[in-house]
Design an enzyme around this catalytic site. Sequence first.
Site, PDB file in Angstrom:
ATOM      1  N   GLU A 165       0.850  -1.196   0.000  1.00 22.13           N
ATOM      2  CA  GLU A 165       0.000   0.000   0.000  1.00 22.13           C
ATOM      3  C   GLU A 165       0.883   1.243   0.000  1.00 22.13           C
ATOM      4  OE1 GLU A 165      -2.814  -0.459   3.248  1.00 22.13           O
ATOM      5  OE2 GLU A 165      -3.974  -1.916   2.123  1.00 22.13           O
ATOM      6  N   HIS A 213      -9.691   9.188   2.698  1.00 22.44           N
ATOM      7  CA  HIS A 213      -9.246   8.107   1.805  1.00 22.44           C
ATOM      8  C   HIS A 213      -9.481   8.582   0.378  1.00 22.44           C
ATOM      9  CE1 HIS A 213      -8.668   4.243  -0.063  1.00 22.44           C
ATOM     10  NE2 HIS A 213      -8.299   3.738   1.092  1.00 22.44           N
ATOM     11  N   ARG A 273      -1.589   9.328   1.515  1.00 17.50           N
ATOM     12  CA  ARG A 273      -3.034   9.515   1.278  1.00 17.50           C
ATOM     13  C   ARG A 273      -3.421  10.976   1.197  1.00 17.50           C
ATOM     14  NH1 ARG A 273      -5.985   4.868   4.812  1.00 17.50           N
ATOM     15  NH2 ARG A 273      -5.223   3.263   3.432  1.00 17.50           N
ATOM     16  N   HIS A 278     -12.100   9.200   6.284  1.00 21.45           N
ATOM     17  CA  HIS A 278     -11.811   7.777   6.498  1.00 21.45           C
ATOM     18  C   HIS A 278     -11.328   7.457   7.904  1.00 21.45           C
ATOM     19  CE1 HIS A 278     -10.695   3.735   5.405  1.00 21.45           C
ATOM     20  NE2 HIS A 278      -9.415   3.950   5.646  1.00 21.45           N
ATOM     21  N   ARG A 322      -1.890   8.934   9.183  1.00 17.35           N
ATOM     22  CA  ARG A 322      -1.683   7.510   9.466  1.00 17.35           C
ATOM     23  C   ARG A 322      -1.163   6.766   8.240  1.00 17.35           C
ATOM     24  NH1 ARG A 322      -5.029   2.941   8.689  1.00 17.35           N
ATOM     25  NH2 ARG A 322      -6.486   4.356   7.701  1.00 17.35           N
TER      26      ARG A 322
HETATM   27  C1  SIN Z   1      -7.638   0.411   2.378  1.00 21.70           C
HETATM   28  O1  SIN Z   1      -7.824  -0.777   2.200  1.00 21.70           O
HETATM   29  O2  SIN Z   1      -7.334   1.192   1.481  1.00 21.70           O
HETATM   30  C2  SIN Z   1      -7.794   0.956   3.767  1.00 21.70           C
HETATM   31  C3  SIN Z   1      -6.703   0.515   4.621  1.00 21.70           C
HETATM   32  C4  SIN Z   1      -6.499   1.479   5.742  1.00 21.70           C
HETATM   33  O3  SIN Z   1      -7.241   2.451   5.870  1.00 21.70           O
HETATM   34  O4  SIN Z   1      -5.538   1.306   6.473  1.00 21.70           O
END
Ligand code: SIN
Length: 543
Positions: free
Chosen positions: A115, A243, A290, A351, A386
């Site tokens: 990620e 998000h 993000r 989010h 975060r």
């Molecule tokens: C996601 O799956 O994009 C969310 C994961 C997260 O917020 O840590």
Amino acid sequence: MEDKTDFLIIGSGIAGLSLAVKLAPLGHVTVVTKKSRSDTATNLAQGGVACVFGPDDSFDLHRQDTLFAGDGLSHEDIVDMIVRQGPDRIRELIDLGVPFNRDPEDPERLDLGKEGEHSRRRIVHAEDFTGQAIQKVLGDKVSQLSSVEVLEDHIAVDLITESKIKGHLPDITARDRCLGAYILDVGTGVIHTFLAPITVLATGGAGKVYLYTSNPDVATGAGIAMAYRAGARVANLEFVQFHPTCLYHLEAKNFLISEALRGEGARLLDSEFRPFMEKYDPERKELAGRDIVARAIDTELKNSGKECVYLDISHRPADFIQRRFPNIYRTCLQYGIDITSEPIPVVPAAHYMCGGVVTNRYGETDLEGLFAVGETACTGLHGANRLASNSLLEGLVMAHQVSLRARETFPELRSRGSIHVPPWDIGGAVDMKEAILISHNWDVIRRLMWNYVGIVRSTKRLGLARERLLPILNEIQRHYWDYKLTRDFIELRNLAQVAELIVMAASQRKESRGGHFTLDYPYKDDWNWRRDTILQKSKTRCE
Ligand code: SIN
């Protein structure tokens, strides 16, 4: 009505339930939850749990990535502790039966996803419904434990503190004590007095403060609002994480398109289907932080005047997409979007609350006997922003930490002499006949927060938001004593309280940092400079 328990846990997500499992051998545990036990943000979490398992990974790298994301405000000792405990906590979940995916090449190893802002593959996952898998296993486990009772459709009204009961202001030279909470049984309308030597806030975040959110309906900031009203410190509430990619479809509510898609190569496209992230972060593009990606999308939408941008993974083989993202594939298909052959319309949404109730490394708040865990708490892990998938990790580790401290303090807290706590007094309160009194204010707050306190802020907009919130807060305060409490009214009261706290925190921060971006104080330095400074500072401290 007075009820006594040893441990009162408010909230039933990953933090609340994993703590209940750990406290069960010590005494009677009561978990109260607003709706059903699985109406939680955990249950909606797709990505997974960030954890060091990869052969090319290390605690130091995870620590660094977390510190970079936190943009200089994370507490290094907390980051270090949480990152290092990760593997042990994941093994506990595996022992309980959580079906994390295995590496297809080597089933001895866990499959690790990628990620944004993670320098290595380290996301432990169960397909793309990791949270649901964890929620189910913990829920099943709790049901088997005779010392744990879960009360669904029970909503906390307020914490009970020693100073309030004795009728004086908290003595700022001494620690006030939490004695439990007033809890409304939604089914009967009765407000119970729940007394417990140890009370734990595990109520999740506050995404419902915003018009668009990936959060479940229960995310109304209850823990933060109650702790604040009880005199505990709250912090970092200006750092709301948006998000970048929620599904944009009129019938889809809150459906997240996981960052893991971008980890597997999905590209963001503008309304003309052209990639655009290169303009905003040429090096990391779709895998930038993000805040950067959400702001880039916000800018694209404002410039184009369109409703959404697109996320495209259709260049990856269809069988890979269906296998790796079965939940997202099936859900999008229900809305007529085949993600194996066409781009997904997406928009950013509120989010995650990076701030919360201030705690130490054991989850202890300013009030004796009161703990906070998970998204409700501000431990120092997330700082100003975060790192993806660090939230489930924090929930697990901090629940473990709370269990260690609770084990030590419970006997002494239990042995204290009891104080008479009066039952909830409804006075002359009558039924609120007009639901519009609640729904109108709810709607006003959420629009106001989205438009004025959203991804991009300014001093002017924050000032206007505060001006418009004040009469609503006053009206709620008046209604609080006039009308009998209902779930909707309690939620509105908390939502308004947290909205005000977010605005106050954002107004006080005279800079842009992490998830807080204001036009009046743009970032002073570019990202690479800030990253190098954070690294340098953390190295100096370690030496
Ligand atoms: C996601 O799956 O994009 C969310 C994961 C997260 O917020 O840590």
